[in-house]
Design an enzyme around this catalytic site. Structure first.
Site, PDB file in Angstrom:
ATOM      1  N   GLU A 139       0.867  -1.096   0.138  1.00 44.42           N
ATOM      2  CA  GLU A 139      -0.124   0.121   0.076  1.00 44.42           C
ATOM      3  C   GLU A 139       0.780   1.335  -0.050  1.00 44.42           C
ATOM      4  O   GLU A 139       0.632   2.158  -0.665  1.00 44.42           O
ATOM      5  CB  GLU A 139      -0.805   0.010   1.061  1.00 44.42           C
ATOM      6  N   THR A 192      -6.135   8.015  -4.035  1.00 46.19           N
ATOM      7  CA  THR A 192      -5.963   8.392  -2.690  1.00 46.19           C
ATOM      8  C   THR A 192      -5.010   9.162  -2.041  1.00 46.19           C
ATOM      9  O   THR A 192      -5.200   9.694  -1.147  1.00 46.19           O
ATOM     10  CB  THR A 192      -5.551   6.576  -2.195  1.00 46.19           C
TER      11      THR A 192
END
Ligand code: HSE
Length: 319
Positions: A139, A192
């Site tokens: 991530e 994001t």
């Protein structure tokens, strides 16, 4: 693209699910897995040592193809280094079935599929929980920040709480059986990375009190299957007011969902996807339909999903 056969145990075909992170009030600490969409990874052993990404579909050419830069292959490489097996050869195909920047845990689904695939192929040297730190690193590579609220539910299934990050402390929470989610992805890009940068980093104490009251209420509601408590706890005074600005029709979508009987409504992860909780599948279906019809009237295309809580997480697909 290479031909893969799941019948051959030198190869494996894995699906890992999309996830809804934050669960409205639990920024970076709560998330749940849904049934679909999800990403698929085909992986096979080859004689030539090294990890190679031989194909990606469904990404419109946006993801890096280099082994060290792509989150799937980079995590597989780190896994092999960890277990001391860098001498083996692996070819990977990634098939994406959800858009990048959708707020549905797109990078997490890919990373988890890759890690679950390599672990399965090598006879499960690590437990699912032991795979988690590798997925969090993925991530960080994909989004610039190692949040675990997508990878934890994608890997473990169900609803997960990240009690702490240093060290990583992940708690599986109960998923009341009637809980269903209506999920809608409006076709607007909200990366994001950008959606994190706009958040205030200082909060007022009174807002913090409201927020942790809601988080505790939500967790209590999950343990007691108190749907009304779940619903009234899912409010976010810290992040949503800022992020909602990036999502067209956000407040109208909320009004429509709540009027149609939703328990709660909010942003999925960093958006632009939104979700509503309901107490049954039919209600989730009608809320998805109402929201999609509204977006369509406003000229915004969308994808809609209806799902129970996916308690399984990643799975091997056998032919
Ligand atoms: N907790 C993360 C965020 C999830 O809100 O930025 C991203 O999907």
């Amino acid at each position: 693209m290479a031909e893969f056969s799941s019948a051959d145990r030198n190869s494996v075909h894995v699906f890992a699910p999309a996830t809804v992170a934050n669960m409205v009030c639990g920024f970076d600490i709560l998330g749940f897995a849904i049934e679909e969409p999800g990403d698929e990874v085909y992986m096979r052993r080859v004689d030539q040592p090294g990890v190679r990404l031989v194909g990606i579909t469904g990404d419109d050419g946006r993801l890096p193809r280099e082994t060290e830069k792509n989150t799937v292959s980079a995590c597989v490489l780190t896994f092999l280094q960890h277990i001391g097996k860098t001498d083996i050869g692996l070819e990977i195909e990634l098939h994406k079935h959800m858009p990048i920047g959708s707020g549905l845990g797109s990078s997490a689904a890919s990373t988890v599929a890759g890690l679950f695939a390599v672990n399965t192929l090598l006879g499960n040297p690590l437990s699912k929980r032991e795979l988690l730190p590798f997925a969090v690193q993925g991530e960080a590579l994909a989004c610039g920040h190692g949040h675990a609220d997508n990878v934890a539910p994608a890997l473990l299934g169900g609803i997960t709480l990240i009690r702490g990050y240093a060290p990583l402390d992940v708690i599986a929470l109960p998923a009341p059986s009637a809980l269903h989610a209506s999920v809608v992805f409006p076709h607007v890009d909200v990366p994001t990375r950008d959606a994190r940068q706009m958040i205030r980093t200082k909060v007022a104490l009174k807002d913090a009190v409201t927020q942790w009251g809601n988080i505790a209420g939500l967790v209590a509601g999950l343990f007691t299957a108190d749907y009304e408590l779940i619903g009234r706890s899912m409010h976010d005074v810290l992040i949503e007011p800022t992020r909602a600005i990036l999502i067209p029709e956000f407040h109208e979508m909320r009004r429509l969902a709540m009027e149609a009987g939703a328990l709660s409504f909010g942003i999925s992860g960093s958006g632009p996807s939104v979700f509503a909780f309901t107490q049954n599948r039919d209600q989730a279906t009608s809320i998805t339909n109402v929201i999609q019809a509204h977006l369509s009237e406003r000229g915004i295309e969308s994808n809609g999903y209806v799902s129970g809580i996916n308690t399984e997480g990643p799975k091997e697909i056998k032919k």
